[in-house]
Design a protein around this motif. Sequence first.
Motif, PDB file in Angstrom:
ATOM      1  N   PHE A 103       1.177  -0.861  -0.042  1.00 46.75           N
ATOM      2  CA  PHE A 103      -0.261  -0.330  -0.186  1.00 46.75           C
ATOM      3  C   PHE A 103       0.617   1.206  -0.187  1.00 46.75           C
ATOM      4  O   PHE A 103       0.092   2.585  -0.828  1.00 46.75           O
ATOM      5  N   LEU A 104       1.699   0.971   1.146  1.00 49.51           N
ATOM      6  CA  LEU A 104       2.973   2.517   1.091  1.00 49.51           C
ATOM      7  C   LEU A 104       3.461   2.703  -0.290  1.00 49.51           C
ATOM      8  O   LEU A 104       3.753   3.643  -0.923  1.00 49.51           O
ATOM      9  N   VAL A 105       3.719   1.271  -1.114  1.00 46.32           N
ATOM     10  CA  VAL A 105       4.270   2.046  -2.500  1.00 46.32           C
ATOM     11  C   VAL A 105       3.889   2.250  -3.701  1.00 46.32           C
ATOM     12  O   VAL A 105       3.717   3.257  -4.313  1.00 46.32           O
ATOM     13  N   ALA A 106       2.235   2.182  -3.706  1.00 48.47           N
ATOM     14  CA  ALA A 106       1.013   2.412  -4.553  1.00 48.47           C
ATOM     15  C   ALA A 106       1.092   3.500  -4.556  1.00 48.47           C
ATOM     16  O   ALA A 106       0.699   4.791  -5.463  1.00 48.47           O
ATOM     17  N   PHE A 107       0.981   4.610  -3.015  1.00 48.64           N
ATOM     18  CA  PHE A 107       0.276   5.217  -2.383  1.00 48.64           C
ATOM     19  C   PHE A 107       1.629   6.512  -2.781  1.00 48.64           C
ATOM     20  O   PHE A 107       1.271   8.106  -3.142  1.00 48.64           O
ATOM     21  N   SER A 108       3.110   6.196  -2.764  1.00 52.29           N
ATOM     22  CA  SER A 108       3.857   6.754  -2.931  1.00 52.29           C
ATOM     23  C   SER A 108       4.087   7.184  -4.533  1.00 52.29           C
ATOM     24  O   SER A 108       4.441   8.290  -4.684  1.00 52.29           O
ATOM     25  N   GLY A 109       3.942   6.388  -5.107  1.00 52.05           N
ATOM     26  CA  GLY A 109       3.309   6.434  -6.895  1.00 52.05           C
ATOM     27  C   GLY A 109       2.508   7.706  -7.298  1.00 52.05           C
ATOM     28  O   GLY A 109       2.976   8.694  -7.373  1.00 52.05           O
ATOM     29  N   LEU A 110       1.501   7.956  -5.992  1.00 50.39           N
ATOM     30  CA  LEU A 110       0.305   8.979  -6.231  1.00 50.39           C
ATOM     31  C   LEU A 110       1.124   9.883  -6.429  1.00 50.39           C
ATOM     32  O   LEU A 110       0.979  10.664  -6.416  1.00 50.39           O
ATOM     33  N   ALA A 111       1.500   9.475  -5.196  1.00 48.84           N
ATOM     34  CA  ALA A 111       2.213  10.971  -3.997  1.00 48.84           C
ATOM     35  C   ALA A 111       3.186  12.060  -5.006  1.00 48.84           C
ATOM     36  O   ALA A 111       3.308  12.474  -5.293  1.00 48.84           O
ATOM     37  N   ALA A 112       4.141  11.125  -5.963  1.00 50.20           N
ATOM     38  CA  ALA A 112       5.476  11.691  -6.874  1.00 50.20           C
ATOM     39  C   ALA A 112       4.717  12.141  -7.474  1.00 50.20           C
ATOM     40  O   ALA A 112       5.227  12.982  -8.041  1.00 50.20           O
ATOM     41  N   LEU A 113       3.383  11.107  -8.144  1.00 52.53           N
ATOM     42  CA  LEU A 113       3.032  11.954  -9.570  1.00 52.53           C
ATOM     43  C   LEU A 113       1.926  13.539  -9.197  1.00 52.53           C
ATOM     44  O   LEU A 113       2.541  14.753  -9.416  1.00 52.53           O
ATOM     45  N   GLY A 114       1.944  13.974  -7.443  1.00 56.05           N
ATOM     46  CA  GLY A 114       0.748  14.511  -7.308  1.00 56.05           C
ATOM     47  C   GLY A 114       1.988  15.985  -7.306  1.00 56.05           C
ATOM     48  O   GLY A 114       2.338  16.966  -7.894  1.00 56.05           O
ATOM     49  N   ILE A 115       3.689  16.143  -6.719  1.00 56.30           N
ATOM     50  CA  ILE A 115       4.423  16.435  -6.300  1.00 56.30           C
ATOM     51  C   ILE A 115       4.773  17.069  -8.481  1.00 56.30           C
ATOM     52  O   ILE A 115       5.170  17.911  -7.298  1.00 56.30           O
ATOM     53  N   LYS A 116       4.923  16.032  -8.906  1.00 54.92           N
ATOM     54  CA  LYS A 116       5.401  16.616 -10.208  1.00 54.92           C
ATOM     55  C   LYS A 116       4.671  17.665 -10.634  1.00 54.92           C
ATOM     56  O   LYS A 116       5.018  18.353 -11.173  1.00 54.92           O
ATOM     57  N   ASN A 117       3.752  17.219 -10.448  1.00 54.52           N
ATOM     58  CA  ASN A 117       2.428  18.105 -11.901  1.00 54.52           C
ATOM     59  C   ASN A 117       2.598  18.989 -10.228  1.00 54.52           C
ATOM     60  O   ASN A 117       2.572  20.396 -11.699  1.00 54.52           O
ATOM     61  N   SER A 118       2.471  19.606  -9.042  1.00 53.75           N
ATOM     62  CA  SER A 118       2.132  20.456  -8.632  1.00 53.75           C
ATOM     63  C   SER A 118       3.471  21.380  -9.029  1.00 53.75           C
ATOM     64  O   SER A 118       3.921  22.951  -8.665  1.00 53.75           O
ATOM     65  N   ARG A 119       4.484  21.013  -9.356  1.00 54.64           N
ATOM     66  CA  ARG A 119       6.044  21.228  -9.459  1.00 54.64           C
ATOM     67  C   ARG A 119       5.931  22.515 -10.510  1.00 54.64           C
ATOM     68  O   ARG A 119       6.144  22.693 -11.226  1.00 54.64           O
ATOM     69  N   PHE A 120       5.120  21.155 -11.786  1.00 50.21           N
ATOM     70  CA  PHE A 120       5.294  21.720 -13.012  1.00 50.21           C
ATOM     71  C   PHE A 120       4.491  23.441 -12.903  1.00 50.21           C
ATOM     72  O   PHE A 120       4.410  23.985 -13.665  1.00 50.21           O
ATOM     73  N   ALA A 121       2.672  22.767 -12.954  1.00 46.69           N
ATOM     74  CA  ALA A 121       1.855  23.489 -12.442  1.00 46.69           C
ATOM     75  C   ALA A 121       2.978  25.066 -12.159  1.00 46.69           C
ATOM     76  O   ALA A 121       3.242  26.117 -12.465  1.00 46.69           O
ATOM     77  N   GLU A 122       3.734  25.245 -11.172  1.00 41.63           N
ATOM     78  CA  GLU A 122       4.579  25.913 -10.576  1.00 41.63           C
ATOM     79  C   GLU A 122       6.137  27.135 -11.401  1.00 41.63           C
ATOM     80  O   GLU A 122       5.320  28.151 -11.694  1.00 41.63           O
ATOM     81  N   GLN A 123       5.758  26.235 -11.791  1.00 43.00           N
ATOM     82  CA  GLN A 123       7.261  26.089 -13.154  1.00 43.00           C
ATOM     83  C   GLN A 123       6.413  27.123 -13.769  1.00 43.00           C
ATOM     84  O   GLN A 123       6.541  28.665 -14.583  1.00 43.00           O
ATOM     85  N   SER A 124       5.683  26.383 -14.675  1.00 42.70           N
ATOM     86  CA  SER A 124       4.599  26.992 -15.224  1.00 42.70           C
ATOM     87  C   SER A 124       3.819  28.419 -15.089  1.00 42.70           C
ATOM     88  O   SER A 124       3.636  29.835 -16.019  1.00 42.70           O
ATOM     89  N   ARG A 144       5.705  30.310 -13.267  1.00 41.40           N
ATOM     90  CA  ARG A 144       6.234  31.285 -12.558  1.00 41.40           C
ATOM     91  C   ARG A 144       6.793  32.010 -14.778  1.00 41.40           C
ATOM     92  O   ARG A 144       7.469  33.222 -14.793  1.00 41.40           O
ATOM     93  N   ASP A 145       7.004  30.862 -15.168  1.00 35.91           N
ATOM     94  CA  ASP A 145       7.016  31.075 -16.462  1.00 35.91           C
ATOM     95  C   ASP A 145       6.472  32.105 -17.194  1.00 35.91           C
ATOM     96  O   ASP A 145       6.617  33.888 -18.096  1.00 35.91           O
ATOM     97  N   ALA A 146       4.843  32.463 -16.968  1.00 38.75           N
ATOM     98  CA  ALA A 146       3.675  33.000 -17.664  1.00 38.75           C
ATOM     99  C   ALA A 146       4.272  34.436 -16.769  1.00 38.75           C
ATOM    100  O   ALA A 146       3.784  35.956 -17.565  1.00 38.75           O
ATOM    101  N   LEU A 147       4.375  34.193 -15.189  1.00 42.88           N
ATOM    102  CA  LEU A 147       4.080  35.944 -14.981  1.00 42.88           C
ATOM    103  C   LEU A 147       6.125  36.669 -15.735  1.00 42.88           C
ATOM    104  O   LEU A 147       6.179  38.017 -15.613  1.00 42.88           O
ATOM    105  N   VAL A 148       7.166  35.597 -15.866  1.00 39.40           N
ATOM    106  CA  VAL A 148       7.669  36.238 -16.308  1.00 39.40           C
ATOM    107  C   VAL A 148       7.780  37.361 -17.293  1.00 39.40           C
ATOM    108  O   VAL A 148       8.327  37.391 -17.780  1.00 39.40           O
TER     109      VAL A 148
END
Length: 199
Positions: free
Chosen positions: A145-166, A168-172
């Motif tokens: 369960f922890l492995v499956a949960f970690s996979g979902l958490a990693a996907l969420g973190i990646k999406n969050s960082r991509f959204a933040e970068q987007s 930032r780029d739009a603001l700049v």
Amino acid sequence: ERQAKKLSLLLEVARKLTAELELDRLLRAVVDMTFQVMEVDRVTILLRHETTGELVPTISKSRLGDTQVQPVPRSIVDKVVEERVAVVSHNAPADARFKGRSIVTQSVRSAMCSPLLDARDQILGLLYVDNLSAPGSFSDEDLQFLVAFSGLAALGIKNSRFAEQSRRDALVRSNFERYFAPNVAADIAQQDGAIRLGG
């Protein structure tokens, strides 16, 4: 019944985590959901610092509600990073894989730790849980369960960082478009380092 509950929770976790793009709220949700489904005393998420590459404890919570960021035993972190697989220890102080003194000083009895991996198997961070009261607290089912949960958490973190970068780029880009042609503003926005002055 227990597996059906965990599967149902995983589906709910997937829905919530893919919708949350703000990193702090995402991490709090991961920690809170871990307590909902697992018998753990503490949860800590470590994230890789984007410039130094060091794994830094970012958020922690204990079953008693303490939110002071807790260090994770170094020997467990090193093992997970080195092998890029989740580990479980049913009796951490007696486990020959982990030689560090931090397990004893932090009173860890049972522990699990899973890497947060991106699509290219690069480590974004770690999800660590432990139990301070009883050895043998975690089963193989808990680790799965922890492995499956970690996979979902990693996907969420990646999406969050991509959204933040987007964002930032739009603001700049919008700031520079007030003074430069759109193609020049786009070139400036894509620069990672400082812009060199010149003709």
